[in-house]
Design a protein around this motif. Structure first.
Motif, PDB file in Angstrom:
ATOM      1  N   ILE A  25      13.198  20.663  -6.885  1.00 36.94           N
ATOM      2  CA  ILE A  25      11.897  21.257  -7.214  1.00 36.94           C
ATOM      3  C   ILE A  25      11.796  21.531  -8.717  1.00 36.94           C
ATOM      4  CG2 ILE A  25      11.714  22.299  -4.926  1.00 36.94           C
ATOM      5  CD1 ILE A  25      12.288  25.033  -6.254  1.00 36.94           C
ATOM      6  N   PHE A  26      12.917  21.392  -9.425  1.00 39.58           N
ATOM      7  CA  PHE A  26      12.929  21.614 -10.875  1.00 39.58           C
ATOM      8  C   PHE A  26      13.105  20.307 -11.653  1.00 39.58           C
ATOM      9  CE2 PHE A  26      15.000  25.445  -8.950  1.00 39.58           C
ATOM     10  CZ  PHE A  26      13.987  26.353  -9.203  1.00 39.58           C
ATOM     11  N   GLU A  27      12.811  19.172 -11.027  1.00 40.25           N
ATOM     12  CA  GLU A  27      13.106  17.886 -11.659  1.00 40.25           C
ATOM     13  C   GLU A  27      12.292  17.648 -12.931  1.00 40.25           C
ATOM     14  OE1 GLU A  27      12.235  14.550  -9.185  1.00 40.25           O
ATOM     15  OE2 GLU A  27      10.303  15.336  -8.504  1.00 40.25           O
ATOM     16  N   ASP A  28      11.189  18.370 -13.108  1.00 39.29           N
ATOM     17  CA  ASP A  28      10.378  18.193 -14.308  1.00 39.29           C
ATOM     18  C   ASP A  28      10.836  19.084 -15.461  1.00 39.29           C
ATOM     19  OD1 ASP A  28       9.535  20.330 -12.643  1.00 39.29           O
ATOM     20  OD2 ASP A  28       7.661  20.499 -13.761  1.00 39.29           O
ATOM     21  N   TRP A  29      11.884  19.903 -15.249  1.00 38.58           N
ATOM     22  CA  TRP A  29      12.385  20.773 -16.306  1.00 38.58           C
ATOM     23  C   TRP A  29      13.477  20.067 -17.105  1.00 38.58           C
ATOM     24  CZ3 TRP A  29      13.237  26.359 -13.975  1.00 38.58           C
ATOM     25  CH2 TRP A  29      12.008  26.849 -13.508  1.00 38.58           C
ATOM     26  N   ARG A  30      13.563  20.399 -18.386  1.00 36.50           N
ATOM     27  CA  ARG A  30      14.673  19.922 -19.200  1.00 36.50           C
ATOM     28  C   ARG A  30      15.973  20.527 -18.678  1.00 36.50           C
ATOM     29  NH1 ARG A  30      14.561  22.369 -23.730  1.00 36.50           N
ATOM     30  NH2 ARG A  30      16.045  21.014 -24.808  1.00 36.50           N
ATOM     31  N   LYS A  31      17.047  19.754 -18.674  1.00 35.32           N
ATOM     32  CA  LYS A  31      18.326  20.217 -18.140  1.00 35.32           C
ATOM     33  C   LYS A  31      18.786  21.497 -18.823  1.00 35.32           C
ATOM     34  CE  LYS A  31      23.107  18.805 -17.302  1.00 35.32           C
ATOM     35  NZ  LYS A  31      24.142  17.743 -17.478  1.00 35.32           N
ATOM     36  N   ALA A  32      18.635  21.564 -20.137  1.00 35.69           N
ATOM     37  CA  ALA A  32      19.077  22.750 -20.880  1.00 35.69           C
ATOM     38  C   ALA A  32      18.283  23.986 -20.463  1.00 35.69           C
ATOM     39  CB  ALA A  32      18.936  22.510 -22.380  1.00 35.69           C
ATOM     40  N   ASP A  33      16.971  23.821 -20.251  1.00 32.82           N
ATOM     41  CA  ASP A  33      16.136  24.950 -19.822  1.00 32.82           C
ATOM     42  C   ASP A  33      16.542  25.423 -18.430  1.00 32.82           C
ATOM     43  OD1 ASP A  33      14.724  24.824 -22.177  1.00 32.82           O
ATOM     44  OD2 ASP A  33      13.084  23.624 -21.340  1.00 32.82           O
ATOM     45  N   LEU A  34      16.791  24.459 -17.529  1.00 29.47           N
ATOM     46  CA  LEU A  34      17.179  24.807 -16.164  1.00 29.47           C
ATOM     47  C   LEU A  34      18.503  25.567 -16.158  1.00 29.47           C
ATOM     48  CD1 LEU A  34      16.808  24.649 -13.102  1.00 29.47           C
ATOM     49  CD2 LEU A  34      17.901  22.394 -13.156  1.00 29.47           C
ATOM     50  N   GLU A  35      19.475  25.083 -16.897  1.00 28.72           N
ATOM     51  CA  GLU A  35      20.789  25.734 -16.915  1.00 28.72           C
ATOM     52  C   GLU A  35      20.698  27.137 -17.502  1.00 28.72           C
ATOM     53  OE1 GLU A  35      23.311  23.044 -19.011  1.00 28.72           O
ATOM     54  OE2 GLU A  35      23.615  21.727 -17.269  1.00 28.72           O
ATOM     55  N   GLU A  36      19.916  27.292 -18.553  1.00 33.71           N
ATOM     56  CA  GLU A  36      19.764  28.618 -19.165  1.00 33.71           C
ATOM     57  C   GLU A  36      19.099  29.593 -18.197  1.00 33.71           C
ATOM     58  OE1 GLU A  36      17.360  30.806 -22.842  1.00 33.71           O
ATOM     59  OE2 GLU A  36      17.299  28.624 -22.632  1.00 33.71           O
ATOM     60  N   ARG A  37      18.039  29.147 -17.543  1.00 35.39           N
ATOM     61  CA  ARG A  37      17.328  30.020 -16.612  1.00 35.39           C
ATOM     62  C   ARG A  37      18.189  30.368 -15.400  1.00 35.39           C
ATOM     63  NH1 ARG A  37      11.720  26.506 -17.133  1.00 35.39           N
ATOM     64  NH2 ARG A  37      11.012  27.455 -19.098  1.00 35.39           N
ATOM     65  N   MET A  38      18.950  29.398 -14.897  1.00 38.45           N
ATOM     66  CA  MET A  38      19.802  29.660 -13.740  1.00 38.45           C
ATOM     67  C   MET A  38      20.953  30.599 -14.087  1.00 38.45           C
ATOM     68  SD  MET A  38      18.677  28.453 -10.982  1.00 38.45           S
ATOM     69  CE  MET A  38      17.494  27.276 -10.336  1.00 38.45           C
ATOM     70  N   GLU A  39      21.456  30.498 -15.291  1.00 38.90           N
ATOM     71  CA  GLU A  39      22.520  31.409 -15.721  1.00 38.90           C
ATOM     72  C   GLU A  39      22.011  32.849 -15.696  1.00 38.90           C
ATOM     73  OE1 GLU A  39      26.311  32.324 -16.591  1.00 38.90           O
ATOM     74  OE2 GLU A  39      25.634  30.233 -16.444  1.00 38.90           O
ATOM     75  N   VAL A  40      20.802  33.062 -16.206  1.00 35.11           N
ATOM     76  CA  VAL A  40      20.216  34.408 -16.190  1.00 35.11           C
ATOM     77  C   VAL A  40      19.858  34.819 -14.766  1.00 35.11           C
ATOM     78  CG1 VAL A  40      18.285  35.831 -16.991  1.00 35.11           C
ATOM     79  CG2 VAL A  40      19.330  34.159 -18.536  1.00 35.11           C
ATOM     80  N   ARG A  41      19.313  33.860 -13.994  1.00 35.44           N
ATOM     81  CA  ARG A  41      18.880  34.187 -12.626  1.00 35.44           C
ATOM     82  C   ARG A  41      20.048  34.598 -11.743  1.00 35.44           C
ATOM     83  NH1 ARG A  41      17.473  36.344  -9.146  1.00 35.44           N
ATOM     84  NH2 ARG A  41      15.686  36.164  -7.742  1.00 35.44           N
ATOM     85  N   SER A  42      21.244  34.187 -12.093  1.00 35.84           N
ATOM     86  CA  SER A  42      22.429  34.538 -11.314  1.00 35.84           C
ATOM     87  C   SER A  42      22.901  35.967 -11.562  1.00 35.84           C
ATOM     88  CB  SER A  42      23.572  33.565 -11.635  1.00 35.84           C
ATOM     89  OG  SER A  42      23.241  32.250 -11.235  1.00 35.84           O
ATOM     90  N   THR A  43      22.180  36.700 -12.400  1.00 38.08           N
ATOM     91  CA  THR A  43      22.582  38.079 -12.707  1.00 38.08           C
ATOM     92  C   THR A  43      21.721  39.129 -12.012  1.00 38.08           C
ATOM     93  OG1 THR A  43      21.155  38.290 -14.670  1.00 38.08           O
ATOM     94  CG2 THR A  43      23.352  37.321 -14.993  1.00 38.08           C
ATOM     95  N   HIS A  44      20.663  38.711 -11.315  1.00 38.44           N
ATOM     96  CA  HIS A  44      19.788  39.708 -10.687  1.00 38.44           C
ATOM     97  C   HIS A  44      19.224  39.182  -9.374  1.00 38.44           C
ATOM     98  CE1 HIS A  44      15.976  37.678 -11.955  1.00 38.44           C
ATOM     99  NE2 HIS A  44      16.691  37.303 -12.996  1.00 38.44           N
ATOM    100  N   GLY A  45      19.022  40.104  -8.419  1.00 40.34           N
ATOM    101  CA  GLY A  45      18.522  39.730  -7.102  1.00 40.34           C
ATOM    102  C   GLY A  45      17.019  39.562  -7.036  1.00 40.34           C
ATOM    103  N   PRO A  46      16.237  40.585  -7.426  1.00 35.61           N
ATOM    104  CA  PRO A  46      14.781  40.479  -7.313  1.00 35.61           C
ATOM    105  C   PRO A  46      14.153  39.730  -8.489  1.00 35.61           C
ATOM    106  CG  PRO A  46      15.556  42.779  -7.290  1.00 35.61           C
ATOM    107  CD  PRO A  46      16.659  41.934  -7.796  1.00 35.61           C
ATOM    108  N   PHE A  47      12.945  39.282  -8.278  1.00 38.95           N
ATOM    109  CA  PHE A  47      12.130  38.656  -9.327  1.00 38.95           C
ATOM    110  C   PHE A  47      11.764  39.681 -10.392  1.00 38.95           C
ATOM    111  CE2 PHE A  47       7.583  38.209 -10.603  1.00 38.95           C
ATOM    112  CZ  PHE A  47       7.732  37.138 -11.477  1.00 38.95           C
ATOM    113  N   THR A  48      11.745  39.236 -11.644  1.00 40.61           N
ATOM    114  CA  THR A  48      11.239  40.069 -12.731  1.00 40.61           C
ATOM    115  C   THR A  48      10.569  39.196 -13.778  1.00 40.61           C
ATOM    116  OG1 THR A  48      11.780  41.694 -14.448  1.00 40.61           O
ATOM    117  CG2 THR A  48      13.438  40.000 -13.998  1.00 40.61           C
ATOM    118  N   THR A  49       9.557  39.758 -14.425  1.00 39.24           N
ATOM    119  CA  THR A  49       8.902  39.059 -15.532  1.00 39.24           C
ATOM    120  C   THR A  49       9.594  39.339 -16.860  1.00 39.24           C
ATOM    121  OG1 THR A  49       7.389  40.920 -15.961  1.00 39.24           O
ATOM    122  CG2 THR A  49       6.674  39.260 -14.363  1.00 39.24           C
ATOM    123  N   ARG A  50      10.564  40.271 -16.879  1.00 39.49           N
ATOM    124  CA  ARG A  50      11.186  40.679 -18.139  1.00 39.49           C
ATOM    125  C   ARG A  50      12.114  39.621 -18.718  1.00 39.49           C
ATOM    126  NH1 ARG A  50      14.922  44.009 -18.174  1.00 39.49           N
ATOM    127  NH2 ARG A  50      15.376  43.914 -15.941  1.00 39.49           N
TER     128      ARG A  50
END
Length: 543
Positions: A263-288
């Protein structure tokens, strides 16, 4: 209709999770005659939710760490947390933990506390971490309640608060056998959990309905920060409503069921990896945080396909698993019979509430005789909440509210009323209307919100209200109670959803867990809290 006050006590506690149980224990220890009521069993609610591998409890590592923890809570809360309540919470957590140990409740200790996976959600460092063993907690809490003489009423639903001269003096309830009864009390503590029951997809037990917040609102209490809710990924299948462990985001593949493509195939690999690294630190969604697009994409896919997104794990996850992740997969195998090789279908669910009944430092609501604690309340958390603090909140403010309620009850004298006047109605299509509201809230008040959807939702709520007014049949006796519980739950859902939609409309910005796609930026002029009050209907405005 008149109901006889068949059950009399000093303190009545509504809700039997950790907050309610601590309130009951504290009130009984203070010498009060206590009754505790649960819509299901005693030891219930989110505290004992079966869809998670543990109940984390986080606190300061030492007295010196308290000030730092307070500052982080306020920072993560983005101006929406009450500094006084935060101070009370943090300064009492270690006492709450010590009480659990003194009771004899089994607490898990991390073998490798320094691992980054044990850093609480949204925090930047390790804290004092414990995992509460639910079976042990249930056994010990029940023994404590029995020892203190607390009368327990499982499968009993409070339908209405009874008021006398402006104070809460009791409650009408539906008993386990389907009959009506009335409790007479000198004070009442609401500890009935959050607002997950307003949503079609929720990571809560079915007794988390929001009825406590609605009844408190009608009694004269205020609701605060109701627009801030935790939205989290969870399993659709197999093992529905199991919480997805955020620590494995960066090890996961997320694919469309129809094509098998990311579902993320249109994202740049570097952007995906950066976002997933951060996303692995918190459970709920946040806009921060820069991980926000991950949840927005997941939710968009879930709206498009109600079967969700297919998740599989990468080979790298099998190697050198951190303790936190290893414990999760061991629990999955033992409790849900799933392994790392099993694909799952993932959706986004409503989880915990950051807002609720506004309370003071002693758990008081501003309504004489009415107190509240736990996830039913708001103010000690803000736009986002640190992981592990929901449990801490229940422990701390449960004890505080119970003690304060006992103190208030000792000041009430005079003859007790033998009878109570109540107004209860049955709405024939209540279950259908409730389902419509839950579906509407899923579409309009989850991860992606906007003004147009909120306006449409308010119009739909008004139409349902009118239908309910036309269909409602008022009870004149204690007979004919079939459908009464769901009718009362529907009424609560109608007005709490109105509070939620009005708060969404008012907050024309994105902050923490609240995301308006039509106002995607945070605005400093909105650094103030929203209150909901009852004044011949729901009124919502700035604090």
């Amino acid at each position: 209709m008149r109901l006889k006050n068949e059950i009399k006590c000093d303190v009545l506690v509504m809700g039997a999770g950790i907050a309610g149980i601590m309130a009951a224990i504290s009130a009984a220890e203070a010498g009060a005659d206590v009754c505790i009521v649960s819509g299901t069993r005693i030891c219930s609610g989110s505290s004992f939710y079966p869809g998670t591998w543990g109940l984390g409890l986080v606190g300061p590592e030492s007295e010196a760490d308290e000030e730092d923890l307070k500052s982080v809570i306020l920072k993560v809360g983005e101006g929406m947390a009450d500094p006084e309540l935060v101070s009370v919470l943090v300064s009492h957590i270690r006492r709450g933990t010590d009480r659990l140990k003194a009771f004899g409740i089994q607490l898990k200790e991390a073998e490798n506390k320094g691992e980054k996976e044990f850093i609480p959600c949204f925090d930047y460092k390790n804290r004092d971490w414990h995992g509460i063993v639910k079976d042990s907690a249930r056994e010990v809490f029940l023994a404590q309640l029995e020892e203190l003489g607390v009368r327990c009423f499982p499968s009993t639903r409070i339908l209405q608060f009874i008021m006398t001269d402006g104070r809460v003096s009791g409650a009408a309830a539906l008993t386990e056998k389907g009959g009506l009864t009335a409790f007479s009390c000198k004070s009442l503590v609401v500890a009935s959990g959050g607002l997950g029951g307003l949503f079609q997809y929720r990571l809560n037990t079915d007794d988390v309905t929001g009825c406590g917040q609605y009844l408190a609102l009608r009694a004269g209490a205020k609701l605060i920060n109701i627009e801030f809710m935790q939205m989290m990924p969870g399993y659709l299948s197999p093992a529905p409503k199991t919480i997805y462990n955020e620590k494995v985001f960066k090890y996961s593949n997320f694919c469309r069921q129809e094509t098998g493509r990311s579902i993320f195939e249109d994202w740049r690999k570097a952007d995906l990896e950066e976002r997933m690294e951060v996303r692995s630190t918190h459970g709920p969604f946040t806009t921060r945080l820069p991980s926000a697009p991950v949840d927005i994409r997941l939710f968009t896919e879930f709206l498009r396909n109600p079967r969700g997104v297919t998740v599989t794990y990468r080979e790298s996850l099998r190697e050198n698993q951190p303790e936190f992740i290893r414990t999760y997969f061991e629990w999955l195998k033992e409790e849900k019979h799933l392994t790392i090789d099993d694909p799952i279908q993932l959706g986004i669910f409503a989880h915990a509430s950051n807002g609720g009944i506004r309370i003071g430092p002693d758990g008081s609501t501003g309504v004489p005789g009415l107190y509240a604690c736990g996830e039913a309340t708001g103010g000690m958390h803000g736009a986002d909440r640190l992981g592990g603090l929901s449990t801490a909140n229940g422990l701390v403010f449960g004890e505080i509210a119970g003690k304060a309620a006992a103190g208030w009850s000792s000041s009430i004298s005079g003859p007790e009323e033998e009878w109570a006047e109540v107004l209860l109605s049955v709405i024939p299509n209540a279950a259908s209307y409730l389902k419509q509201i839950q579906e509407m809230n899923f579409e309009c008040a989850m991860v992606i919100r906007n003004g147009a959807r909120a306006e449409l939702a308010l119009n739909r709520l008004e139409r349902i209200k009118e239908l309910c007014r036309c269909e409602a049949g008022y009870l004149e006796t204690g007979d004919g109670t079939a459908g009464l519980a769901v009718s009362c739950r529907l009424t609560a859902a109608l007005y709490l959803s109105e509070c939620l939609m009005k708060a969404i409309l008012l907050r024309k910005e994105s902050r923490g867990s609240h995301y308006r796609w039509d106002y995607p930026e945070k605005k400093e002029n909105f650094s103030k809290r929203i209150l909901s009050v009852w004044d011949d209907g729901v009124k919502t405005g700035w604090e």
